[in-house]
Write an enzyme that holds these catalytic residues in place. Structure first.
Site, PDB file in Angstrom:
ATOM      1  N   ASP A 153      57.431  24.920  -9.622  1.00 38.81           N
ATOM      2  CA  ASP A 153      58.221  25.710  -8.677  1.00 38.81           C
ATOM      3  C   ASP A 153      57.541  27.045  -8.360  1.00 38.81           C
ATOM      4  O   ASP A 153      56.782  27.568  -9.174  1.00 38.81           O
ATOM      5  CB  ASP A 153      59.617  25.951  -9.280  1.00 38.81           C
ATOM      6  CG  ASP A 153      60.604  26.453  -8.250  1.00 38.81           C
ATOM      7  OD1 ASP A 153      60.337  26.308  -7.042  1.00 38.81           O
ATOM      8  OD2 ASP A 153      61.653  26.996  -8.649  1.00 38.81           O
ATOM      9  N   ASN A 161      64.300  17.320  -1.265  1.00 41.56           N
ATOM     10  CA  ASN A 161      63.295  18.090  -0.512  1.00 41.56           C
ATOM     11  C   ASN A 161      63.174  17.654   0.962  1.00 41.56           C
ATOM     12  O   ASN A 161      62.570  18.368   1.766  1.00 41.56           O
ATOM     13  CB  ASN A 161      61.916  18.025  -1.180  1.00 41.56           C
ATOM     14  CG  ASN A 161      61.799  18.882  -2.424  1.00 41.56           C
ATOM     15  OD1 ASN A 161      61.010  18.604  -3.332  1.00 41.56           O
ATOM     16  ND2 ASN A 161      62.584  19.946  -2.509  1.00 41.56           N
TER      17      ASN A 161
HETATM   18  C1  FPP Z   1      58.184  23.810  -5.262  1.00 41.02           C
HETATM   19  O1  FPP Z   1      57.939  25.081  -4.737  1.00 41.02           O
HETATM   20  C2  FPP Z   1      57.119  22.888  -4.900  1.00 41.02           C
HETATM   21  C3  FPP Z   1      57.273  21.734  -4.186  1.00 41.02           C
HETATM   22  C4  FPP Z   1      58.586  21.259  -3.701  1.00 41.02           C
HETATM   23  C5  FPP Z   1      56.120  20.908  -3.793  1.00 41.02           C
HETATM   24  C6  FPP Z   1      55.127  20.662  -4.887  1.00 41.02           C
HETATM   25  C7  FPP Z   1      54.016  19.884  -4.322  1.00 41.02           C
HETATM   26  C8  FPP Z   1      52.703  20.116  -4.563  1.00 41.02           C
HETATM   27  C9  FPP Z   1      52.212  21.173  -5.442  1.00 41.02           C
HETATM   28  C10 FPP Z   1      51.666  19.267  -3.879  1.00 41.02           C
HETATM   29  C11 FPP Z   1      51.585  17.857  -4.350  1.00 41.02           C
HETATM   30  C12 FPP Z   1      51.263  17.733  -5.774  1.00 41.02           C
HETATM   31  C13 FPP Z   1      50.895  16.575  -6.388  1.00 41.02           C
HETATM   32  C14 FPP Z   1      50.596  16.628  -7.829  1.00 41.02           C
HETATM   33  C15 FPP Z   1      50.751  15.276  -5.735  1.00 41.02           C
HETATM   34  P1  FPP Z   1      58.943  25.691  -3.662  1.00 41.02           P
HETATM   35  O2  FPP Z   1      58.433  25.365  -2.315  1.00 41.02           O
HETATM   36  O3  FPP Z   1      60.338  25.198  -3.916  1.00 41.02           O
HETATM   37  O4  FPP Z   1      58.819  27.212  -3.991  1.00 41.02           O
HETATM   38  P2  FPP Z   1      59.916  28.353  -3.759  1.00 41.02           P
HETATM   39  O5  FPP Z   1      61.083  28.017  -4.662  1.00 41.02           O
HETATM   40  O6  FPP Z   1      59.210  29.601  -4.177  1.00 41.02           O
HETATM   41  O7  FPP Z   1      60.287  28.332  -2.305  1.00 41.02           O
END
Ligand code: FPP
Length: 249
Positions: free
Chosen positions: A19, A67
């Site tokens: 996150d 998501n």
């Molecule tokens: C959460 O941060 C992250 C995600 C929902 C996406 C994670 C995906 C990746 C890192 C890329 C793909 C990875 C693999 C291993 C295939 P957020 O966007 O919720 O952050 P925030 O809470 O600060 O807005």
């Protein structure tokens, strides 16, 4: 002589709620997608670190069933990154004998992602190194519901008398990957104290570790710190410690 690590302090399976990509980007005046791009680099770094540290199973929460509510451009960007990850890490996984697996609702993913995933899973199926489980279109509630559905379907196919009782064992046996042990440790980055529908069934007795660092900032040392904290935990699984039976759990 060093004290031996007790059997229940061995960390076999680590799950990570990656996150903070969006916040990492916002803090730098960048667009959210830039945070995901850095997040992907971190995922590659942490997979390598986990294998060096002897982790047997690593589950990464890359995309939840919730998501899809994000802007279409962000969703499509994350899917592109997933594809990129699968392609770029395929050779690396083969070289290191990593086994790639998936948890989540495969049928709900775009066809090209389904193909990349099934190719990676099939191409690494025989490997006995670390297992990297990608949670994509994953929701814990959804997985439990799909497990119950699989159970019902099997009952319907029974020629004899169907079983109308469902036990914990039945739910477990019909999860996405019933052979994978429950996570010993679940890490969440970016300081939120919740598990957000991640491995709901399997996390009943997982130890939780919350890191204030944003996922793009995570390094091998952060994983080492999480594992060191885990080793200090007293895992009782609802029982009482044998040396202090008067302590309530
Ligand atoms: C959460 O941060 C992250 C995600 C929902 C996406 C994670 C995906 C990746 C890192 C890329 C793909 C990875 C693999 C291993 C295939 P957020 O966007 O919720 O952050 P925030 O809470 O600060 O807005």
């Amino acid at each position: 002589m060093e004290k031996p690590i007790p059997a229940n302090s061995v960390c076999t399976h680590v799950g990570i709620i990656m996150d903070g990509n969006g916040r990492w980007a916002a803090k730098r005046g960048l667009v959210r997608t830039q945070g995901h791009l850095e997040g992907l680099k971190t995922a590659k770094r942490i997979v390598k670190a986990a294998s060096v540290l002897g982790i047997k199973y690593l589950t990464l929460y890359a995309f939840s069933t919730e998501n899809w509510k994000r802007a279409a451009e962000e969703v499509s960007f994350i899917m592109t990154l997933v594809k990129q990850y699968l392609r770029s890490e395929f050779e690396f996984s083969k070289k290191n004998k990593f086994r790639v697996r998936h948890t989540g609702d495969m049928a709900g993913l775009p066809p090209d992602i389904q193909k990349e995933l099934t190719d990676s899973i099939a191409g690494t199926a025989g490997f006995d190194g670390m297992q990297v489980i990608l949670a994509i279109n994953y929701g814990g509630r959804d997985e439990i519901a799909r497990s119950a559905q699989r159970f019902l379907e099997k009952q319907n196919q029974c020629s004899g008398s169907p079983n109308f009782h469902i036990s914990e064992k039945d739910i477990h046996a019909n999860l996405d990957n019933p052979d994978i042990p429950d996570p010993d440790l679940i890490i969440r980055t970016a300081g939120e104290y919740r598990t957000s529908n991640f491995l709901l069934w399997q996390s009943a007795y997982s130890e939780l570790y919350i890191s204030d660092k944003m996922w793009p900032d995570w390094e091998k040392e952060d994983l080492e710190a999480a594992l060191a904290a885990f080793q200090k935990r007293d895992r009782r699984y609802g029982g009482v410690p044998s040396d202090k039976p008067w302590i309530n759990t």
